[in-house]
Design an enzyme around this catalytic site. Structure first.
Site, PDB file in Angstrom:
ATOM      1  N   ASP A 149      -9.272   0.446   1.608  1.00  0.00           N
ATOM      2  CA  ASP A 149      -9.179   1.005   0.260  1.00  0.00           C
ATOM      3  C   ASP A 149     -10.402   0.642  -0.571  1.00  0.00           C
ATOM      4  OD1 ASP A 149      -6.763   2.105   0.887  1.00  0.00           O
ATOM      5  OD2 ASP A 149      -5.546   0.637  -0.200  1.00  0.00           O
TER       6      ASP A 149
ATOM      7  N   THR B  25      -2.764   5.940  -4.285  1.00  0.00           N
ATOM      8  CA  THR B  25      -1.618   6.667  -3.742  1.00  0.00           C
ATOM      9  C   THR B  25      -0.341   6.355  -4.513  1.00  0.00           C
ATOM     10  OG1 THR B  25      -1.358   4.902  -2.105  1.00  0.00           O
ATOM     11  CG2 THR B  25      -2.569   6.853  -1.428  1.00  0.00           C
ATOM     12  N   THR B  26      -0.143   5.090  -4.867  1.00  0.00           N
ATOM     13  CA  THR B  26       1.043   4.723  -5.638  1.00  0.00           C
ATOM     14  C   THR B  26       0.996   5.365  -7.015  1.00  0.00           C
ATOM     15  OG1 THR B  26       1.146   2.610  -4.468  1.00  0.00           O
ATOM     16  CG2 THR B  26       2.414   2.803  -6.489  1.00  0.00           C
TER      17      THR B  26
ATOM     18  N   ASP C 222       0.855  -1.190   0.000  1.00  0.00           N
ATOM     19  CA  ASP C 222       0.000   0.000   0.000  1.00  0.00           C
ATOM     20  C   ASP C 222       0.893   1.243   0.000  1.00  0.00           C
ATOM     21  OD1 ASP C 222      -2.761   1.248   0.448  1.00  0.00           O
ATOM     22  OD2 ASP C 222      -1.600   2.092   2.098  1.00  0.00           O
TER      23      ASP C 222
END
Length: 529
Positions: free
Chosen positions: A395, A104-105, A71
């Site tokens: 998520d 987010t990545t 994550d």
């Protein structure tokens, strides 16, 4: 009046020192290179985690605490990052997580690649302001492309695909992911009301032991609290519930005092008075018709025995957040005094039961009169597994919420990014001056996402990118990297069920562009103790 690199200014031929002796200053190309290098380093740290076949990171704290995850938000939050420019990319991930809960990545990788392309433009003497203006224009084109691809006609099947896409590759397993996705959609539908989705009413509770396939959805609240006495009932139907913030025990005086006992009668009288005081808790609750009581404070052994004798199920040292959730679910009002308890402060629940998991007991409060909350009880063989499942489910819950509330879904697996890059590249031809170079660089930067997806699934990244472009020329948004066995392939994302919320793509583009342009404009870094 001139200024030197040492931070001094000359006035009338005499140097005037502006900065202290311990200040450090980096200017011009050196400052830009340092900041861009720091941002790229953060991006590279999470790049290999992108996609369904992304790798995990093991993060070890100075105290020896281990976190295993892919994550992006967790990785960047756990890393000890000091460089101010690198910290800005961490803030990009934090913003992405706070706004839409996933991607987010994607945001961090895109920001890093935008910085890399900006560095090349700076080397070619393109002014930072020109880069910023070009990136801003390209961002608007990209957002329009996302809106064009978005499908707002959502049913539960599509939502399950969104949830499953979010969790794939996060340690849930293929079979388990399908079941978890169904639980996620059921949970969100449960809290979807006329005023919108009450996302905070969906709680995730982890319990080590058992396989992840044993994860279940509880229509109510799950608490770590255990009964305070072995003789108390463990299952109560149609329960009347009290939530109190009071310790059940002998009240202590606010001043130090000594009592002189001169006879057995006096000792007996003192003991009787103490017992009446302790019994009063059980009597007050029994008179009010309470079946179950949750206390955020302690319950001593003797009042616990009196409560058990009255058939009242009691829990003590309940966490404040859990007490708040229980009160909300049952319709109870928290009170600080049992003796002042009124009927209006009591709540109700269809069932309150205690279940044993290994050596631990959990309290299930289900079907309350005001029940809106649901809890996902997450099971896993080890603490590391349950922690990663908790992050994956959080998520998934966020992306399903985002899909319903913020503009539907778009094809995943790099299909949307390919379409965005093509749109931006086509529009670049109509941009005048050097700004066109920045717009084209933006399109090239977006290509890093499908290229990275292809690489992380075992494909050749260049071949994968070429195949994606060819597939999307026939029909925009219908060719993506999809996981197939040990290696990825190019396939139809809709048929493969690879879908992402449009809000995740929008937020990633906006936040990554904002961070990259902010860093690219910095040409002077001043630091002091």
């Amino acid at each position: 009046m001139a200024e030197s690199d040492s931070g001094q200014r000359r006035m009338g031929g005499r140097p005037v020192f502006v900065l202290s002796d311990d200040a450090e200053r980096t200017r011009g190309e050196d400052a830009q290179s340092s900041n861009i290098a720091a941002g790229k380093a953060v991006s590279e740290a999470v790049r290999t985690t992108l996609g369904p076949r992304g790798m995990d990171k093991m993060l070890v704290s100075d105290t020896g605490e281990v976190t295993i995850t892919n994550d992006g938000a967790t990785i960047l939050d756990t890393m000890d990052i000091e460089h101010p420019a690198a910290q800005m990319l961490v803030e990009v991930a934090e913003t992405q997580e706070a706004e839409v809960g996933d991607g987010t990545t994607t945001a961090a990788v895109l920001a890093g690649e935008l910085l890399s392309k900006a560095e090349n433009l700076l080397d070619d003497d393109v002014h930072p302001t020109t880069i910023v203006e070009g990136y801003a224009e390209a961002r608007d084109i990209a957002l329009d492309a996302v809106e064009y691809l978005a499908d707002a006609d959502l049913d539960d099947d599509l939502l399950r695909q969104v949830a499953e896409s979010s969790m794939t590759g996060k340690g849930t397993g293929d079979v388990t992911t399908t079941k978890l996705a169904d639980l996620v959609v059921r949970a969100i539908r449960h809290v979807d009301g006329e005023e919108g989705i009450a996302r905070d009413d969906v709680r995730v509770h982890t319990q080590t032991g058992g396989s992840s396939s044993a994860t279940e959805l509880v229509e109510g609240v799950v608490s770590d609290a255990e009964p305070v006495h072995d003789n108390m009932p463990r299952h109560v139907e149609d329960a009347t519930v009290a939530v109190v913030d009071e310790a059940f025990g002998v009240r202590e005086t606010e001043i130090d005092a000594e009592y002189s006992v001169e006879s057995v009668d006096q000792l007996t009288a003192a003991m009787d008075a103490e017992e009446r005081e302790l019994r009063a808790y059980a009597d007050a609750l029994a008179d009010a018709g309470v079946d179950v009581v949750f206390s955020t404070d302690s319950i001593d052994d003797r009042p616990a025995g009196f409560l058990a004798a009255e058939g009242i199920l009691a829990f003590d040292d309940v966490d404040d957040d859990e007490a708040r959730a229980i009160a909300s679910a049952t319709g109870a009002t928290r009170t600080s005094k049992v003796e002042d308890l009124e009927d209006a402060e009591l709540g109700t629940a269809e069932t309150i039961r205690v279940r044993t998991f290994g050596d631990a007991d959990l309290a299930f409060v289900e079907g309350g009169s005001a029940a809106e909350a649901v809890t996902m009880l997450v099971r896993g063989g080890t603490e590391h597994v349950t922690d990663e499942l908790e992050r994956a489910l959080a998520d998934a819950l966020d992306v399903v919420t985002a899909a319903l509330e913020s503009g539907g879904v778009v094809p995943g697996g790099g299909a949307t990014e390919i379409a965005v890059a093509d749109r931006v590249r086509e529009a670049a031809a109509g941009v005048e001056g050097r700004k066109q170079l920045a717009v084209e660089a933006f399109a090239d930067a977006v290509d890093v996402l499908p290229r990275t997806l292809a690489e992380n699934t075992g494909m050749d990244p260049i071949d994968g990118l070429v195949d994606l472009r060819a597939g999307n020329e026939a029909e925009e948004g219908r060719a993506a990297i999809v996981a197939s066995g040990e290696r990825g392939t190019v396939g139809d994302p809709v048929e493969a069920g690879v879908l992402d919320p449009a809000a995740v793509k929008r937020e990633a583009v906006e936040s990554a562009t904002e961070a990259a342009t902010m860093i690219a404009r910095i040409d002077d870094v001043i630091s002091a103790a």
